[in-house]
Design a protein around this motif. Sequence first.
Motif, PDB file in Angstrom:
ATOM      1  N   GLY A  60       0.825  -1.207   0.000  1.00 37.73           N
ATOM      2  CA  GLY A  60       0.000   0.000   0.000  1.00 37.73           C
ATOM      3  C   GLY A  60       0.857   1.255   0.000  1.00 37.73           C
ATOM      4  N   GLU A  61       0.422   2.279   0.711  1.00 36.86           N
ATOM      5  CA  GLU A  61       1.128   3.565   0.725  1.00 36.86           C
ATOM      6  C   GLU A  61       2.513   3.477   1.348  1.00 36.86           C
ATOM      7  OE1 GLU A  61      -1.291   6.574   2.523  1.00 36.86           O
ATOM      8  OE2 GLU A  61      -2.937   6.247   1.114  1.00 36.86           O
ATOM      9  N   LYS A  62       2.759   2.446   2.152  1.00 41.38           N
ATOM     10  CA  LYS A  62       4.056   2.289   2.805  1.00 41.38           C
ATOM     11  C   LYS A  62       5.149   1.899   1.820  1.00 41.38           C
ATOM     12  CE  LYS A  62       4.105  -0.126   6.552  1.00 41.38           C
ATOM     13  NZ  LYS A  62       3.854  -1.174   7.549  1.00 41.38           N
ATOM     14  N   GLY A  63       4.779   1.346   0.667  1.00 44.33           N
ATOM     15  CA  GLY A  63       5.765   0.905  -0.312  1.00 44.33           C
ATOM     16  C   GLY A  63       5.550  -0.538  -0.697  1.00 44.33           C
ATOM     17  N   ALA A  64       6.647  -1.304  -0.780  1.00 42.54           N
ATOM     18  CA  ALA A  64       6.563  -2.683  -1.248  1.00 42.54           C
ATOM     19  C   ALA A  64       7.672  -3.531  -0.642  1.00 42.54           C
ATOM     20  CB  ALA A  64       6.669  -2.714  -2.769  1.00 42.54           C
ATOM     21  N   MET A  65       7.396  -4.842  -0.576  1.00 42.69           N
ATOM     22  CA  MET A  65       8.437  -5.801  -0.218  1.00 42.69           C
ATOM     23  C   MET A  65       9.339  -5.967  -1.422  1.00 42.69           C
ATOM     24  SD  MET A  65       6.505  -8.922   1.760  1.00 42.69           S
ATOM     25  CE  MET A  65       7.988  -9.857   2.094  1.00 42.69           C
ATOM     26  N   MET A  66      10.619  -6.065  -1.183  1.00 40.22           N
ATOM     27  CA  MET A  66      11.589  -6.267  -2.251  1.00 40.22           C
ATOM     28  C   MET A  66      11.436  -7.686  -2.818  1.00 40.22           C
ATOM     29  SD  MET A  66      15.721  -5.724  -1.986  1.00 40.22           S
ATOM     30  CE  MET A  66      15.638  -3.962  -1.733  1.00 40.22           C
ATOM     31  N   PRO A  67      11.615  -7.855  -4.119  1.00 42.72           N
ATOM     32  CA  PRO A  67      11.570  -9.210  -4.696  1.00 42.72           C
ATOM     33  C   PRO A  67      12.669 -10.091  -4.099  1.00 42.72           C
ATOM     34  CG  PRO A  67      11.534  -7.529  -6.424  1.00 42.72           C
ATOM     35  CD  PRO A  67      11.831  -6.830  -5.132  1.00 42.72           C
ATOM     36  N   PRO A  68      12.466 -11.400  -4.094  1.00 40.58           N
ATOM     37  CA  PRO A  68      13.438 -12.303  -3.474  1.00 40.58           C
ATOM     38  C   PRO A  68      14.845 -12.239  -4.068  1.00 40.58           C
ATOM     39  CG  PRO A  68      11.378 -13.463  -3.853  1.00 40.58           C
ATOM     40  CD  PRO A  68      11.245 -12.117  -4.504  1.00 40.58           C
ATOM     41  N   THR A  69      14.979 -12.210  -5.388  1.00 38.50           N
ATOM     42  CA  THR A  69      16.319 -12.259  -5.971  1.00 38.50           C
ATOM     43  C   THR A  69      17.161 -11.031  -5.634  1.00 38.50           C
ATOM     44  OG1 THR A  69      15.638 -13.767  -7.726  1.00 38.50           O
ATOM     45  CG2 THR A  69      17.653 -12.516  -8.107  1.00 38.50           C
ATOM     46  N   PRO A  70      16.665  -9.795  -5.831  1.00 38.94           N
ATOM     47  CA  PRO A  70      17.498  -8.655  -5.440  1.00 38.94           C
ATOM     48  C   PRO A  70      17.830  -8.656  -3.941  1.00 38.94           C
ATOM     49  CG  PRO A  70      15.681  -7.906  -6.798  1.00 38.94           C
ATOM     50  CD  PRO A  70      15.455  -9.354  -6.506  1.00 38.94           C
ATOM     51  N   LEU A  71      16.878  -9.063  -3.114  1.00 40.36           N
ATOM     52  CA  LEU A  71      17.129  -9.127  -1.680  1.00 40.36           C
ATOM     53  C   LEU A  71      18.251 -10.122  -1.384  1.00 40.36           C
ATOM     54  CD1 LEU A  71      16.488  -8.464   1.257  1.00 40.36           C
ATOM     55  CD2 LEU A  71      14.626 -10.145   1.150  1.00 40.36           C
ATOM     56  N   ALA A  72      18.179 -11.303  -1.985  1.00 44.24           N
ATOM     57  CA  ALA A  72      19.205 -12.327  -1.760  1.00 44.24           C
ATOM     58  C   ALA A  72      20.558 -11.876  -2.299  1.00 44.24           C
ATOM     59  CB  ALA A  72      18.788 -13.639  -2.411  1.00 44.24           C
ATOM     60  N   ARG A  73      20.565 -11.171  -3.428  1.00 44.45           N
ATOM     61  CA  ARG A  73      21.826 -10.668  -3.984  1.00 44.45           C
ATOM     62  C   ARG A  73      22.443  -9.614  -3.068  1.00 44.45           C
ATOM     63  NH1 ARG A  73      21.998  -9.529 -10.174  1.00 44.45           N
ATOM     64  NH2 ARG A  73      24.207  -9.756  -9.700  1.00 44.45           N
ATOM     65  N   LEU A  74      21.597  -8.730  -2.500  1.00 42.26           N
ATOM     66  CA  LEU A  74      22.105  -7.736  -1.544  1.00 42.26           C
ATOM     67  C   LEU A  74      22.713  -8.418  -0.327  1.00 42.26           C
ATOM     68  CD1 LEU A  74      19.467  -4.843  -1.401  1.00 42.26           C
ATOM     69  CD2 LEU A  74      21.881  -4.658  -2.024  1.00 42.26           C
ATOM     70  N   LEU A  75      21.991  -9.395   0.213  1.00 42.05           N
ATOM     71  CA  LEU A  75      22.494 -10.088   1.396  1.00 42.05           C
ATOM     72  C   LEU A  75      23.792 -10.831   1.095  1.00 42.05           C
ATOM     73  CD1 LEU A  75      19.185 -11.432   2.986  1.00 42.05           C
ATOM     74  CD2 LEU A  75      20.531  -9.422   3.651  1.00 42.05           C
ATOM     75  N   THR A  76      23.868 -11.465  -0.061  1.00 41.59           N
ATOM     76  CA  THR A  76      25.088 -12.176  -0.447  1.00 41.59           C
ATOM     77  C   THR A  76      26.258 -11.210  -0.555  1.00 41.59           C
ATOM     78  OG1 THR A  76      23.864 -13.931  -1.567  1.00 41.59           O
ATOM     79  CG2 THR A  76      26.143 -13.589  -2.259  1.00 41.59           C
ATOM     80  N   ALA A  77      26.033 -10.066  -1.203  1.00 45.93           N
ATOM     81  CA  ALA A  77      27.107  -9.085  -1.385  1.00 45.93           C
ATOM     82  C   ALA A  77      27.529  -8.447  -0.059  1.00 45.93           C
ATOM     83  CB  ALA A  77      26.670  -8.003  -2.372  1.00 45.93           C
ATOM     84  N   ALA A  78      26.582  -8.260   0.850  1.00 46.38           N
ATOM     85  CA  ALA A  78      26.891  -7.616   2.137  1.00 46.38           C
ATOM     86  C   ALA A  78      27.515  -8.583   3.134  1.00 46.38           C
ATOM     87  CB  ALA A  78      25.624  -6.997   2.728  1.00 46.38           C
ATOM     88  N   ALA A  79      27.333  -9.868   2.924  1.00 48.87           N
ATOM     89  CA  ALA A  79      27.908 -10.916   3.769  1.00 48.87           C
ATOM     90  C   ALA A  79      27.635 -10.711   5.260  1.00 48.87           C
ATOM     91  CB  ALA A  79      29.410 -11.029   3.516  1.00 48.87           C
TER      92      ALA A  79
END
Length: 188
Positions: A60-79
């Motif tokens: 809704g107005e708060k925004g959106a949940m991030m898709p799984p792949t970009p989220l997983a890629r961010l987490l992988t890169a941030a370690a």
Amino acid sequence: MTNPATDFAQARRAMVDSQLRPQGVTDVAVLGAMAAVPREAFVPEGAVSFAYSDRSISIGEKGAMMPPTPLARLLTAAAPMPGDHALVVGAAPAYSAELLRHIGLTVSDDAAAGPFDFILVEGAVEVVPDVLIAALAEGGRIATALVEGGTTRLAVGHKLAGLVSWNRFADAEIIPLPGYGRAPVFTF
């Protein structure tokens, strides 16, 4: 008749094997967390059938949940490492926070509880607020999607000597997080 819980478990496995691994997500802890944490428990009721599709889910107005792949890629890169003190900011941070807990991080939702070893900003931002940079520990990492010149890129920043240097590593379609845009500039 199929058991809905079995369908979700199968959808999680398919997400890991067909979406995450082919996109370069190789971190065993991230893959394990995404295979174990039931994403369907964190999406709005009307979007449960899309829980494992690789797209943003509106909150809704708060925004959106991030898709799984970009989220997983961010987490992988941030370690993120077990024992890290983490902050998750976003429209619907509960899923990401649970992933980090599964990996072994201590997660807070209060920027004043810093300093943090890792900050995840779940959404696209034009500006990372100074309060988040101040909450990041020296040597800490911050992960988000940066909007620059109309392009959104996944990025991980490292804080050294009080400044954050960014490593932008992949273009992505991420819905902007409300309140993290640049202030309008008056021009003729």
